[in-house]
Each structure stands twice: as C-alpha cells, then as structure tokens.
Scaffold this motif. Structure first.
Motif, mmCIF file in Angstrom:
data_model
loop_
_atom_site.group_PDB
_atom_site.id
_atom_site.type_symbol
_atom_site.label_atom_id
_atom_site.label_comp_id
_atom_site.label_asym_id
_atom_site.label_seq_id
_atom_site.Cartn_x
_atom_site.Cartn_y
_atom_site.Cartn_z
ATOM 1 N N GLN A 1 -3.709 1.440 -4.865
ATOM 2 C CA GLN A 1 -2.108 2.226 -5.261
ATOM 3 C C GLN A 1 -1.570 2.745 -4.399
ATOM 4 N N GLN A 2 -1.935 3.976 -4.301
ATOM 5 C CA GLN A 2 -1.619 4.719 -3.521
ATOM 6 C C GLN A 2 -0.465 4.807 -2.138
ATOM 7 N N GLY A 3 -1.057 3.596 -1.137
ATOM 8 C CA GLY A 3 -0.524 3.799 -0.415
ATOM 9 C C GLY A 3 1.304 2.911 -0.863
ATOM 10 N N GLU A 4 1.736 1.869 -1.287
ATOM 11 C CA GLU A 4 2.552 1.736 -2.155
ATOM 12 C C GLU A 4 3.694 2.822 -2.716
ATOM 13 N N PHE A 5 2.357 3.424 -3.680
ATOM 14 C CA PHE A 5 3.066 4.009 -4.163
ATOM 15 C C PHE A 5 3.767 5.583 -2.807
ATOM 16 N N LEU A 6 3.075 5.678 -2.086
ATOM 17 C CA LEU A 6 3.617 6.809 -1.279
ATOM 18 C C LEU A 6 5.086 5.793 -0.235
ATOM 19 N N ASP A 7 4.950 4.644 -0.232
ATOM 20 C CA ASP A 7 5.994 4.021 0.568
ATOM 21 C C ASP A 7 6.880 3.525 -0.247
ATOM 22 N N LYS A 8 7.258 2.966 -1.239
ATOM 23 C CA LYS A 8 8.398 2.741 -2.364
ATOM 24 C C LYS A 8 9.039 3.977 -3.505
ATOM 25 N N LEU A 9 7.752 4.952 -3.462
ATOM 26 C CA LEU A 9 8.019 5.764 -4.373
ATOM 27 C C LEU A 9 10.304 6.288 -3.880
ATOM 28 N N PRO A 10 10.531 6.600 -3.090
ATOM 29 C CA PRO A 10 11.539 7.371 -2.418
ATOM 30 C C PRO A 10 13.028 6.262 -2.761
ATOM 31 N N ALA A 11 12.712 5.018 -1.997
ATOM 32 C CA ALA A 11 13.258 4.055 -2.825
ATOM 33 C C ALA A 11 13.798 3.817 -4.057
ATOM 34 N N ALA A 12 12.818 3.725 -4.715
ATOM 35 C CA ALA A 12 13.011 3.963 -6.419
ATOM 36 C C ALA A 12 13.903 4.807 -6.659
ATOM 37 N N LEU A 13 13.574 6.612 -6.069
ATOM 38 C CA LEU A 13 14.245 6.811 -6.382
ATOM 39 C C LEU A 13 15.840 7.150 -6.623
ATOM 40 N N ALA A 14 15.550 6.997 -4.601
ATOM 41 C CA ALA A 14 17.368 6.349 -4.849
ATOM 42 C C ALA A 14 18.451 5.728 -5.132
ATOM 43 N N ASP B 1 2.799 18.123 0.490
ATOM 44 C CA ASP B 1 2.030 17.290 -0.862
ATOM 45 C C ASP B 1 1.928 16.024 -0.626
ATOM 46 N N PHE B 2 3.702 15.877 -0.769
ATOM 47 C CA PHE B 2 3.822 14.119 -0.221
ATOM 48 C C PHE B 2 4.002 13.958 0.911
ATOM 49 N N ILE B 3 4.841 15.314 1.952
ATOM 50 C CA ILE B 3 5.065 14.829 3.267
ATOM 51 C C ILE B 3 3.276 14.535 4.153
ATOM 52 N N ASN B 4 2.264 15.862 3.728
ATOM 53 C CA ASN B 4 0.913 15.003 3.899
ATOM 54 C C ASN B 4 0.244 14.298 3.451
ATOM 55 N N ALA B 5 1.015 13.339 2.530
ATOM 56 C CA ALA B 5 -0.237 12.664 1.741
ATOM 57 C C ALA B 5 0.761 10.917 2.428
ATOM 58 N N LYS B 6 2.182 11.220 2.664
ATOM 59 C CA LYS B 6 2.653 10.174 3.477
ATOM 60 C C LYS B 6 1.660 10.087 5.122
ATOM 61 N N ILE B 7 2.144 11.225 5.484
ATOM 62 C CA ILE B 7 1.589 11.399 7.304
ATOM 63 C C ILE B 7 0.085 11.005 7.316
ATOM 64 N N SER B 8 -0.483 11.515 6.157
ATOM 65 C CA SER B 8 -2.483 11.246 5.980
ATOM 66 C C SER B 8 -2.314 9.549 6.127
#
Length: 60
Positions: A15-28, A44-51
């Motif tokens: 579930q982590q990849g989907e969460f990283l992908d959709k969280l910014p759009a959901a907040l916006a 931590d968000f930037i590092n997780a997204k890059i990884s």
C-alpha cells in the motif's frame, strides 16, 4: 522519526506506493494547502518517494 515516516512504516509495503502517489493530490483536492506544503518539504516524504519510484515517474 517524523509523523509521515511513522505512518508510512505502519502500512503494508503493497500500500505504500499508492499512498505516496496519491497523498499530495488528495490533500490538494481537499484544499489542505498547509498540510500539502508541509508534506512536500518533508525530507522523509521526499526520500520515500524517490526510493519508491523510478526517476522518470517523478518528473511530470
């Protein structure tokens, strides 16, 4: 450990990849600009997204 890192670590890896992908759009979409700004500058968000994603997927 940041709140974001703790929240991400508590999720199953599937579930982590989907969460990283959709969280910014959901907040916006919810007009939560202050939380969105905090997220986008959270190392931590930037590092997780890059990884989690290949570089080509990170560039719009």
């Amino acid at each position: 450990m940041s709140d974001f890192k703790t929240r991400l670590a508590s999720m199953p890896p599937s579930q982590q990849g989907e969460f990283l992908d959709k969280l910014p759009a959901a907040l916006a979409a919810k007009s939560q600009s202050e939380q969105l700004l905090k997220l986008l500058i959270d190392f931590d968000f930037i590092n997780a997204k890059i990884s989690a994603f290949p570089p080509q997927q990170l560039i719009p």
